[in-house]
Design a protein around this motif. Sequence first.
Motif, short mmCIF file in Angstrom:
data_model
loop_
_atom_site.label_atom_id
_atom_site.label_comp_id
_atom_site.label_asym_id
_atom_site.label_seq_id
_atom_site.Cartn_x
_atom_site.Cartn_y
_atom_site.Cartn_z
N LEU A 1 0.85 -1.20 0.00
CA LEU A 1 0.00 0.00 0.00
C LEU A 1 0.88 1.25 0.00
CD1 LEU A 1 -2.49 -1.24 2.74
CD2 LEU A 1 -2.79 -1.35 0.27
N GLY A 2 0.45 2.27 -0.75
CA GLY A 2 1.24 3.50 -0.84
C GLY A 2 1.06 4.37 0.39
N ILE A 3 2.12 4.45 1.21
CA ILE A 3 2.02 5.20 2.48
C ILE A 3 1.99 6.71 2.23
CG2 ILE A 3 3.27 5.80 4.59
CD1 ILE A 3 4.06 2.91 4.85
N ASN A 4 2.85 7.21 1.36
CA ASN A 4 2.95 8.67 1.20
C ASN A 4 1.69 9.29 0.63
OD1 ASN A 4 5.51 8.70 2.29
ND2 ASN A 4 6.50 8.37 0.30
N PHE A 5 1.10 8.62 -0.37
CA PHE A 5 -0.15 9.13 -0.95
C PHE A 5 -1.25 9.15 0.11
CE2 PHE A 5 -4.22 8.32 -3.20
CZ PHE A 5 -4.27 9.48 -3.95
N THR A 6 -1.35 8.07 0.88
CA THR A 6 -2.39 7.99 1.90
C THR A 6 -2.13 8.97 3.04
OG1 THR A 6 -2.39 5.66 1.34
CG2 THR A 6 -3.82 6.32 3.14
N ALA A 7 -0.85 9.26 3.32
CA ALA A 7 -0.53 10.28 4.33
C ALA A 7 -1.11 11.61 3.87
CB ALA A 7 0.98 10.38 4.53
N GLY A 8 -1.07 11.87 2.56
CA GLY A 8 -1.68 13.08 2.00
C GLY A 8 -3.18 13.10 2.26
N LEU A 9 -3.83 11.95 2.06
CA LEU A 9 -5.28 11.86 2.32
C LEU A 9 -5.57 12.09 3.81
CD1 LEU A 9 -6.46 8.79 0.18
CD2 LEU A 9 -6.53 11.21 -0.40
N THR A 10 -4.69 11.56 4.67
CA THR A 10 -4.84 11.75 6.12
C THR A 10 -4.77 13.23 6.45
OG1 THR A 10 -3.74 9.63 6.44
CG2 THR A 10 -3.90 11.05 8.36
N PHE A 11 -3.80 13.91 5.85
CA PHE A 11 -3.63 15.35 6.09
C PHE A 11 -4.88 16.10 5.62
CE2 PHE A 11 -1.97 19.59 4.92
CZ PHE A 11 -1.59 20.00 6.18
N LEU A 12 -5.43 15.67 4.50
CA LEU A 12 -6.64 16.28 3.95
C LEU A 12 -7.79 16.20 4.97
CD1 LEU A 12 -7.40 17.49 1.20
CD2 LEU A 12 -8.24 15.24 0.52
N LEU A 13 -7.96 15.03 5.59
CA LEU A 13 -9.04 14.87 6.57
C LEU A 13 -8.78 15.73 7.82
CD1 LEU A 13 -10.36 11.20 6.75
CD2 LEU A 13 -11.33 13.18 5.63
N ILE A 14 -7.50 15.84 8.22
CA ILE A 14 -7.17 16.69 9.37
C ILE A 14 -7.55 18.13 9.05
CG2 ILE A 14 -5.27 17.61 10.76
CD1 ILE A 14 -3.88 14.89 10.43
N VAL B 1 -12.10 11.24 -4.03
CA VAL B 1 -11.39 11.18 -5.32
C VAL B 1 -10.07 10.44 -5.13
CG1 VAL B 1 -10.24 12.55 -7.11
CG2 VAL B 1 -12.48 13.26 -6.27
N GLY B 2 -9.36 10.78 -4.05
CA GLY B 2 -8.10 10.12 -3.74
C GLY B 2 -8.28 8.62 -3.54
N GLN B 3 -9.36 8.26 -2.86
CA GLN B 3 -9.61 6.84 -2.62
C GLN B 3 -9.96 6.11 -3.93
OE1 GLN B 3 -12.64 5.91 0.36
NE2 GLN B 3 -11.16 4.62 1.40
N TYR B 4 -10.68 6.81 -4.81
CA TYR B 4 -11.00 6.21 -6.12
C TYR B 4 -9.71 5.97 -6.90
CZ TYR B 4 -13.38 5.26 -10.49
OH TYR B 4 -13.82 4.65 -11.63
N GLN B 5 -8.82 6.99 -6.87
CA GLN B 5 -7.51 6.84 -7.54
C GLN B 5 -6.76 5.64 -6.96
OE1 GLN B 5 -5.23 7.73 -9.74
NE2 GLN B 5 -3.47 6.86 -8.65
N GLU B 6 -6.79 5.53 -5.62
CA GLU B 6 -6.05 4.44 -4.97
C GLU B 6 -6.62 3.08 -5.38
OE1 GLU B 6 -6.77 3.93 -0.85
OE2 GLU B 6 -4.75 3.23 -0.43
N TYR B 7 -7.94 2.97 -5.43
CA TYR B 7 -8.58 1.70 -5.77
C TYR B 7 -8.45 1.39 -7.27
CZ TYR B 7 -11.37 1.11 -1.41
OH TYR B 7 -11.81 0.91 -0.14
N PHE B 8 -8.96 2.31 -8.09
CA PHE B 8 -9.18 2.00 -9.51
C PHE B 8 -8.28 2.78 -10.46
CE2 PHE B 8 -13.32 1.63 -7.27
CZ PHE B 8 -13.40 0.25 -7.26
N GLY B 9 -7.64 3.85 -9.96
CA GLY B 9 -6.74 4.64 -10.81
C GLY B 9 -7.47 5.70 -11.60
N LEU B 10 -6.98 6.94 -11.48
CA LEU B 10 -7.50 8.05 -12.30
C LEU B 10 -6.36 8.58 -13.16
CD1 LEU B 10 -9.72 10.10 -9.82
CD2 LEU B 10 -10.49 9.04 -11.93
#
Lengths: 223, 94
Positions: free
Chosen positions: A79-92, A129-138
């Motif tokens: 799993l991509g940690i850095n991309f998801t860290a970005g999503l985490t920051f977005l939620l914060i 959108v980030g989660q869609y990219q992570e799952y299926f790719g945009l």
Amino acid sequence: MSVAAATHHADAHHGPEEYPKDEYFGTASIGKIGMWIFLLSDALSFAGLLLAYGIMRGSAAVWRHPAAPELGWPAEPSLGINFTAGLTFLLICSSVTMVLAHAAAVEGKRKELVRYLLLTMLGGILFLVGQYQEYFGLWSHGLTMEGLVFGHSGYATTFFIITGFHGLHVFTGVCYLGIMAIRSAMGKYDGGKHNSIEVLGLFWHFVDLIWILVFTLVYLIPV
Amino acid sequence: MAHVNRKEYWKIFVVLAVLTIIEVAVAQIPGIAKGLVVSALILLAVVKAACVALFYMHLKYETRVLRLTVALPLAVPPIYALVLVSEAAWRLLP
């Protein structure tokens, strides 16, 4: 005193709405206590999913499977940690805009309230959108294309169930925020009637709180 | 009076952002013992979650009864997890 009476009471004072003091729950509104009880049951649902994940992962001989040529399956990706860290920051960030929305509601600033609710909603939409990219790719390959397929392994299935259930909460939160933004713009929470915005905030912060735990347990803990 | 403290909200935001950076670093820096990494990551996550619950969800400013209503049931799953981990660790001892 009924909720309607309590609201009327607040109107009479032209200040932030206050609920009558209860011996055990202070001035917490019925709506707030109800949301806490719901969040508690929701948290226990997540606890069930995360415990099952932990038990499966802890007792699996192989967690992330190598390629299985006889089945035509590629090796499972990490799993991509850095991309998801970005999503985490977005939620914060969206949690901050949510508390600022509530502050605006307490102070009776309608425009500021609507603006912060819309910003919070934007944070939620970008997360999805980030989660869609992570799952299926945009804009690049998604995990499903890289070989993380629901039903192929405990790793893949628990990943999609847990992050998918969380994503469903983000989607629910985005709809909830949208409805409350419209109602705020209509002036329904003018004059310091902040309670409904605080209850919305409880839900949204809970979504952030759960993601903090999911991010650590699913993404960060090394195999 | 409803609780509003913008300064506190921004302070918590900085704490959450910094702890997230530390988490990502701890998870990816090679050479740290795995047990230590896992313990540190879980501790960091619990601190972050507590910050959100206490300050953003205003739990710090609620009554004791409401705080306990939320905290006590939520303490049970982590205790179960701890029991399972210690059981597995005991079994793996030589």
